[in-house]
Scaffold this active site. Sequence first.
Site, short mmCIF file in Angstrom:
data_model
loop_
_atom_site.label_atom_id
_atom_site.label_comp_id
_atom_site.label_asym_id
_atom_site.label_seq_id
_atom_site.Cartn_x
_atom_site.Cartn_y
_atom_site.Cartn_z
N TYR A 141 2.04 3.51 -12.05
CA TYR A 141 1.36 3.55 -10.89
C TYR A 141 2.03 3.33 -9.56
O TYR A 141 3.44 3.08 -9.55
CB TYR A 141 0.30 2.26 -10.53
CG TYR A 141 1.10 0.97 -10.39
CD1 TYR A 141 1.44 0.49 -8.92
CD2 TYR A 141 1.34 -0.04 -11.48
CE1 TYR A 141 1.62 -0.60 -8.78
CE2 TYR A 141 1.95 -1.12 -11.18
CZ TYR A 141 2.18 -1.50 -9.95
OH TYR A 141 2.76 -2.65 -9.52
N CYS A 142 1.66 4.02 -8.59
CA CYS A 142 2.23 4.06 -7.22
C CYS A 142 1.08 4.15 -6.09
O CYS A 142 0.02 3.99 -6.52
CB CYS A 142 3.20 5.38 -7.34
SG CYS A 142 2.39 6.91 -7.46
N THR A 143 1.68 4.64 -4.96
CA THR A 143 0.54 4.19 -3.83
C THR A 143 -0.71 5.22 -4.13
O THR A 143 -1.84 4.92 -3.84
CB THR A 143 1.17 4.28 -2.59
OG1 THR A 143 2.52 3.87 -2.38
CG2 THR A 143 0.19 4.03 -1.24
#
Length: 310
Positions: free
Chosen positions: A178-180
Amino acid sequence: MTAFQTLLYYCYTPIAEAEQFAADHLAFCKSLNLTGRIIVADEGLNGTVSGTREACAAYMAAIRADERFDRLEFKIDDVEEPSFIKMHCRYKAEIVHSGLRDPHIINPNQRTGKHLEPTEFRDMLDRDDVVVLDVRSNYEHNLGRFKNAVTLDIDNFRDFPEKINELAQYKDKKVLTYCTGGIKCEKASALLLHHGFSDVYQLHGGIIKYGKEAGGENFEGKCYVFDNRVAVDVNRVNPTVVSTCRNCGRTTPKMINCANPECNEHFTQCDQCGEELQGCCSVECTTHPRKRTYDGTGYYVKVPQPVNKA
């Protein structure tokens, strides 16, 4: 209802004559009085723009009318004021700097991790056969991260490839990246697959979409964003604060940039230390001759430096 909106988006798609596209796109954004930051590359488009609701609606309509961006999704936030001061649209080699430019090895249009919608991601978080991997930088995951997530000691996403060997212990797990907003996971998950990880997933739409569609459950702290909001709330279900003041160790959700422009480090700092150190990360930085005035926010607009044309 707020008067303004902020749009976060990206799309990996071939753009012919991308440098000219960037120039034309900048003019279009300015015609709508948008502010923001957009990166254009041969491989696609990555941006955050902000403006009136009407301007944002016109921008989204124009993007959606272009068949190259038919897979693009907008994450929309209502805001009290524009999230940027100026409008920038620049041509670069990549839409997110990774150093992974060989399309024969990494091509998000051909092979990435399996996309999980926010509720699907939430439902897999606590499984024994799963490891949750944060592919963001230190200053981002120090501010907020998913409960029990594996984090990496990296200052920039371009350092991610160097950490692959450290992750080898998770090859028998389902790896949930996951990331922003999802853009980094497109390349991070593809790189993991390239290195023999067989069961790789990614949070579709990133933390921002997760907050909107899954209530942000089990995301601890705040999410760093790349505009003058600096950090946004995500969790409406079981919120908590995990970040601490770099200087005194008190729990604080506040992230700032050091007031010393030559340092400009991103770090968490409580209000008391902010006042005492004038928004600097250390006593040394308070003595810098170009130290910026600290107004309590810790966000500074970049002032263009004179260009020597000689």
